[in-house]
Design a protein around this motif. Structure first.
Motif, PDB file in Angstrom:
ATOM      1  N   ASP A  64     -27.280 -16.813  -2.359  1.00 15.07           N
ATOM      2  CA  ASP A  64     -26.000 -16.125  -2.208  1.00 15.07           C
ATOM      3  C   ASP A  64     -25.975 -14.823  -3.002  1.00 15.07           C
ATOM      4  O   ASP A  64     -25.689 -13.762  -2.471  1.00 15.07           O
ATOM      5  CB  ASP A  64     -24.894 -17.079  -2.687  1.00 15.07           C
ATOM      6  CG  ASP A  64     -23.534 -16.635  -2.208  1.00 15.07           C
ATOM      7  OD1 ASP A  64     -23.488 -15.830  -1.244  1.00 15.07           O
ATOM      8  OD2 ASP A  64     -22.532 -17.083  -2.786  1.00 15.07           O
ATOM      9  N   ASN A  65     -26.333 -14.934  -4.283  1.00 11.79           N
ATOM     10  CA  ASN A  65     -26.254 -13.773  -5.166  1.00 11.79           C
ATOM     11  C   ASN A  65     -27.644 -13.517  -5.763  1.00 11.79           C
ATOM     12  O   ASN A  65     -28.071 -14.174  -6.705  1.00 11.79           O
ATOM     13  CB  ASN A  65     -25.225 -14.065  -6.270  1.00 11.79           C
ATOM     14  CG  ASN A  65     -25.013 -12.870  -7.177  1.00 11.79           C
ATOM     15  OD1 ASN A  65     -25.872 -11.993  -7.285  1.00 11.79           O
ATOM     16  ND2 ASN A  65     -23.862 -12.829  -7.839  1.00 11.79           N
ATOM     17  N   ILE A  66     -28.347 -12.563  -5.188  1.00 12.48           N
ATOM     18  CA  ILE A  66     -29.750 -12.330  -5.561  1.00 12.48           C
ATOM     19  C   ILE A  66     -29.869 -11.808  -6.998  1.00 12.48           C
ATOM     20  O   ILE A  66     -30.763 -12.222  -7.742  1.00 12.48           O
ATOM     21  CB  ILE A  66     -30.422 -11.368  -4.552  1.00 12.48           C
ATOM     22  CG1 ILE A  66     -30.516 -12.069  -3.184  1.00 12.48           C
ATOM     23  CG2 ILE A  66     -31.817 -10.965  -5.018  1.00 12.48           C
ATOM     24  CD1 ILE A  66     -31.016 -11.203  -2.058  1.00 12.48           C
ATOM     25  N   ASP A  67     -28.961 -10.938  -7.413  1.00 10.17           N
ATOM     26  CA  ASP A  67     -29.010 -10.420  -8.793  1.00 10.17           C
ATOM     27  C   ASP A  67     -28.890 -11.547  -9.814  1.00 10.17           C
ATOM     28  O   ASP A  67     -29.584 -11.574 -10.819  1.00 10.17           O
ATOM     29  CB  ASP A  67     -27.883  -9.404  -9.036  1.00 10.17           C
ATOM     30  CG  ASP A  67     -28.160  -8.110  -8.289  1.00 10.17           C
ATOM     31  OD1 ASP A  67     -29.348  -7.842  -8.025  1.00 10.17           O
ATOM     32  OD2 ASP A  67     -27.196  -7.392  -7.962  1.00 10.17           O
ATOM     33  N   LEU A  68     -28.004 -12.477  -9.501  1.00  5.47           N
ATOM     34  CA  LEU A  68     -27.805 -13.616 -10.381  1.00  5.47           C
ATOM     35  C   LEU A  68     -29.055 -14.510 -10.410  1.00  5.47           C
ATOM     36  O   LEU A  68     -29.507 -14.942 -11.471  1.00  5.47           O
ATOM     37  CB  LEU A  68     -26.588 -14.421  -9.897  1.00  5.47           C
ATOM     38  CG  LEU A  68     -26.081 -15.556 -10.787  1.00  5.47           C
ATOM     39  CD1 LEU A  68     -25.617 -15.006 -12.128  1.00  5.47           C
ATOM     40  CD2 LEU A  68     -24.923 -16.301 -10.101  1.00  5.47           C
ATOM     41  N   ALA A  69     -29.620 -14.755  -9.240  1.00  7.11           N
ATOM     42  CA  ALA A  69     -30.811 -15.613  -9.150  1.00  7.11           C
ATOM     43  C   ALA A  69     -31.979 -15.028  -9.930  1.00  7.11           C
ATOM     44  O   ALA A  69     -32.838 -15.754 -10.426  1.00  7.11           O
ATOM     45  CB  ALA A  69     -31.195 -15.819  -7.686  1.00  7.11           C
ATOM     46  N   LEU A  70     -31.992 -13.692 -10.043  1.00  6.34           N
ATOM     47  CA  LEU A  70     -33.096 -13.021 -10.739  1.00  6.34           C
ATOM     48  C   LEU A  70     -32.940 -13.051 -12.258  1.00  6.34           C
ATOM     49  O   LEU A  70     -33.865 -12.712 -12.989  1.00  6.34           O
ATOM     50  CB  LEU A  70     -33.186 -11.565 -10.279  1.00  6.34           C
ATOM     51  CG  LEU A  70     -34.014 -11.323  -9.016  1.00  6.34           C
ATOM     52  CD1 LEU A  70     -33.747  -9.934  -8.466  1.00  6.34           C
ATOM     53  CD2 LEU A  70     -35.505 -11.513  -9.296  1.00  6.34           C
ATOM     54  N   GLN A  71     -31.756 -13.459 -12.739  1.00  7.62           N
ATOM     55  CA  GLN A  71     -31.550 -13.488 -14.185  1.00  7.62           C
ATOM     56  C   GLN A  71     -32.304 -14.645 -14.839  1.00  7.62           C
ATOM     57  O   GLN A  71     -32.307 -15.755 -14.311  1.00  7.62           O
ATOM     58  CB  GLN A  71     -30.055 -13.637 -14.503  1.00  7.62           C
ATOM     59  CG  GLN A  71     -29.317 -12.319 -14.426  1.00  7.62           C
ATOM     60  CD  GLN A  71     -27.836 -12.484 -14.697  1.00  7.62           C
ATOM     61  OE1 GLN A  71     -27.423 -13.458 -15.325  1.00  7.62           O
ATOM     62  NE2 GLN A  71     -27.049 -11.541 -14.217  1.00  7.62           N
ATOM     63  N   GLU A  72     -32.896 -14.357 -15.988  1.00 12.58           N
ATOM     64  CA  GLU A  72     -33.598 -15.411 -16.727  1.00 12.58           C
ATOM     65  C   GLU A  72     -32.614 -16.508 -17.086  1.00 12.58           C
ATOM     66  O   GLU A  72     -31.550 -16.230 -17.630  1.00 12.58           O
ATOM     67  CB  GLU A  72     -34.203 -14.838 -18.018  1.00 12.58           C
ATOM     68  CG  GLU A  72     -35.394 -13.955 -17.749  1.00 12.58           C
ATOM     69  CD  GLU A  72     -36.146 -13.569 -19.013  1.00 12.58           C
ATOM     70  OE1 GLU A  72     -35.821 -14.102 -20.089  1.00 12.58           O
ATOM     71  OE2 GLU A  72     -37.055 -12.738 -18.904  1.00 12.58           O
ATOM     72  N   GLY A  73     -32.989 -17.729 -16.784  1.00 11.86           N
ATOM     73  CA  GLY A  73     -32.149 -18.859 -17.163  1.00 11.86           C
ATOM     74  C   GLY A  73     -31.208 -19.330 -16.066  1.00 11.86           C
ATOM     75  O   GLY A  73     -30.675 -20.432 -16.156  1.00 11.86           O
ATOM     76  N   PHE A  74     -31.015 -18.502 -15.018  1.00 13.28           N
ATOM     77  CA  PHE A  74     -30.135 -18.973 -13.950  1.00 13.28           C
ATOM     78  C   PHE A  74     -30.881 -19.962 -13.068  1.00 13.28           C
ATOM     79  O   PHE A  74     -31.967 -19.682 -12.569  1.00 13.28           O
ATOM     80  CB  PHE A  74     -29.607 -17.825 -13.077  1.00 13.28           C
ATOM     81  CG  PHE A  74     -28.792 -18.347 -11.916  1.00 13.28           C
ATOM     82  CD1 PHE A  74     -27.451 -18.676 -12.097  1.00 13.28           C
ATOM     83  CD2 PHE A  74     -29.375 -18.573 -10.668  1.00 13.28           C
ATOM     84  CE1 PHE A  74     -26.701 -19.198 -11.038  1.00 13.28           C
ATOM     85  CE2 PHE A  74     -28.634 -19.100  -9.608  1.00 13.28           C
ATOM     86  CZ  PHE A  74     -27.292 -19.411  -9.797  1.00 13.28           C
ATOM     87  N   SER A  75     -30.292 -21.130 -12.870  1.00  9.94           N
ATOM     88  CA  SER A  75     -30.937 -22.142 -12.053  1.00  9.94           C
ATOM     89  C   SER A  75     -29.917 -23.103 -11.458  1.00  9.94           C
ATOM     90  O   SER A  75     -28.947 -23.469 -12.115  1.00  9.94           O
ATOM     91  CB  SER A  75     -31.929 -22.940 -12.894  1.00  9.94           C
ATOM     92  OG  SER A  75     -32.471 -23.994 -12.129  1.00  9.94           O
ATOM     93  N   THR A  76     -30.146 -23.485 -10.218  1.00  8.99           N
ATOM     94  CA  THR A  76     -29.311 -24.515  -9.611  1.00  8.99           C
ATOM     95  C   THR A  76     -30.103 -25.820  -9.487  1.00  8.99           C
ATOM     96  O   THR A  76     -29.733 -26.712  -8.733  1.00  8.99           O
ATOM     97  CB  THR A  76     -28.827 -24.084  -8.208  1.00  8.99           C
ATOM     98  OG1 THR A  76     -29.971 -23.819  -7.391  1.00  8.99           O
ATOM     99  CG2 THR A  76     -27.951 -22.844  -8.273  1.00  8.99           C
ATOM    100  N   ALA A  77     -31.214 -25.902 -10.223  1.00 11.90           N
ATOM    101  CA  ALA A  77     -32.081 -27.081 -10.139  1.00 11.90           C
ATOM    102  C   ALA A  77     -31.335 -28.352 -10.548  1.00 11.90           C
ATOM    103  O   ALA A  77     -30.511 -28.334 -11.463  1.00 11.90           O
ATOM    104  CB  ALA A  77     -33.308 -26.896 -11.018  1.00 11.90           C
ATOM    105  N   THR A  78     -31.639 -29.449  -9.902  1.00 10.58           N
ATOM    106  CA  THR A  78     -31.024 -30.743 -10.211  1.00 10.58           C
ATOM    107  C   THR A  78     -31.706 -31.361 -11.440  1.00 10.58           C
ATOM    108  O   THR A  78     -32.823 -30.975 -11.789  1.00 10.58           O
ATOM    109  CB  THR A  78     -31.216 -31.712  -9.035  1.00 10.58           C
ATOM    110  OG1 THR A  78     -32.620 -31.908  -8.847  1.00 10.58           O
ATOM    111  CG2 THR A  78     -30.610 -31.168  -7.751  1.00 10.58           C
TER     112      THR A  78
END
Ligand SMILES: Nc1ncnc2c1ncn2[C@@H]1O[C@H](COP(=O)(O)OP(=O)(O)O)[C@@H](O)[C@H]1O
Ligand SMILES: [Mg+2]
Lengths: 143, 122
Positions: A83-97
């Motif tokens: 959805d938000n590529i800039d956010l996904a590229l940030q260190e530490g951002f993860s939606t992992a389970t």
């Protein structure tokens, strides 16, 4: 060295094989004769991207294109997309389970790590439309 | 130091790679986070880990690690051992914890993978 184009299939949620495509790419690039550091960079990026397809994406494909001066890896999948590529590229951002974290992943370092190791990273994605990741390397002293 | 020395220091059992005990080990990294193995230049180093799944083997192959020691007496499955054999990766298991294993190896002179150290740490 001849030019080469090769296609690899990646299955979402297939943890029996997760990472095998990247190991195959690593040994292929080694066999072709690329320098150790370029093989390492490409293998690390392939693996991060492959694990992302397996963990977050949908069934996908890696298309590897190689010539004496460039290694290009195109990853596409038909998963939920980003959805938000800039956010996904940030260190530490993860939606992992939690399940993925238990396996040692999900630190949110994959995309930043690809960016650091590659000469260029392009991400095309929209929510619900899968991803297209193009990871490119200029190889210093091709065989 | 040689892998055989590491085996001794850690009172470790060799699970696979009995023929590789003469292998020189220059550096060591200790982690449970696979991403950490992929960010730094860990090529050629030994891995101490408490994770015992197939992804540890694959991540080690990608990162170019030379051997793996499982801490706290963890034992890999047959499937995992077969994978390690395929990639010529020695596997050992030690009864010590991650902290104690690291301390034992460090005190015998084995060092980490950091490129430069802060000045105050000499
Ligand atoms: N192929 C993909 N499909 C959908 N989402 C993805 C994909 N790759 C990455 N993402 C999203 O980007 C986030 C960050 O990815 P990454 O930096 O590799 O960290 P991690 O994999 O540890 O979560 C993921 O948590 C996920 O939300
Ligand atoms: Mg990732």
């Amino acid at each position: 060295m001849a030019n080469l184009k090769k296609r690899f299939e990646i299955k979402a949620r297939d943890f029996v094989r997760a990472g095998e495509v990247s190991i195959e790419v690593q040994s292929l690039l080694k066999t072709i004769g690329f320098r150790a550091n370029d093989v390492r960079r490409a293998a690390v990026c392939a693996y991060e991207a492959e694990m992302n397809v397996v963990m977050h994406g949908g069934d996908g494909v890696l298309e590897l294109t190689v010539d004496p001066k460039n290694i290009v890896m195109d990853f596409t999948d038909d998963g939920p997309g980003i959805d938000n590529i800039d956010l996904a590229l940030q260190e530490g951002f993860s939606t992992a389970t939690p399940e993925y974290r238990e396996m040692g992943f999900g630190a949110g370092m994959g995309l930043p790590n690809i960016k650091n190791h590659a000469d260029s990273l392009e991400i095309h994605s929209k929510k619900g439309e899968g991803i297209h990741l193009r990871i490119s390397f200029i190889v210093s002293d091709g065989p | 130091m040689k892998l055989s020395a590491i085996k001794k220091i850690l009172l470790a059992e060799v699970i696979t790679g009995h023929d590789k005990l003469e292998m020189p080990i220059e550096r060591c990294t200790a982690c449970d986070l696979m991403s950490d193995l992929l960010t730094g230049p860990n090529t050629g180093s030994l891995l101490l880990t408490g994770l015992c799944n197939i992804q540890v083997i694959r991540t080690s192959v990608i990162a170019g690690l030379t051997a793996i020691v499982f801490v706290r007496g963890k034992r890999p499955t047959e499937e995992l051992i077969a994978h390690a054999k395929k990639h010529d990766l020695p596997l050992l298991t030690t009864p010590f914890t991650m902290f104690s294993s690291s301390g034992r190896l460090f005190s015998k002179g084995l060092r980490g993978v950091e490129k430069t150290l802060p000045k105050s740490d000499s």
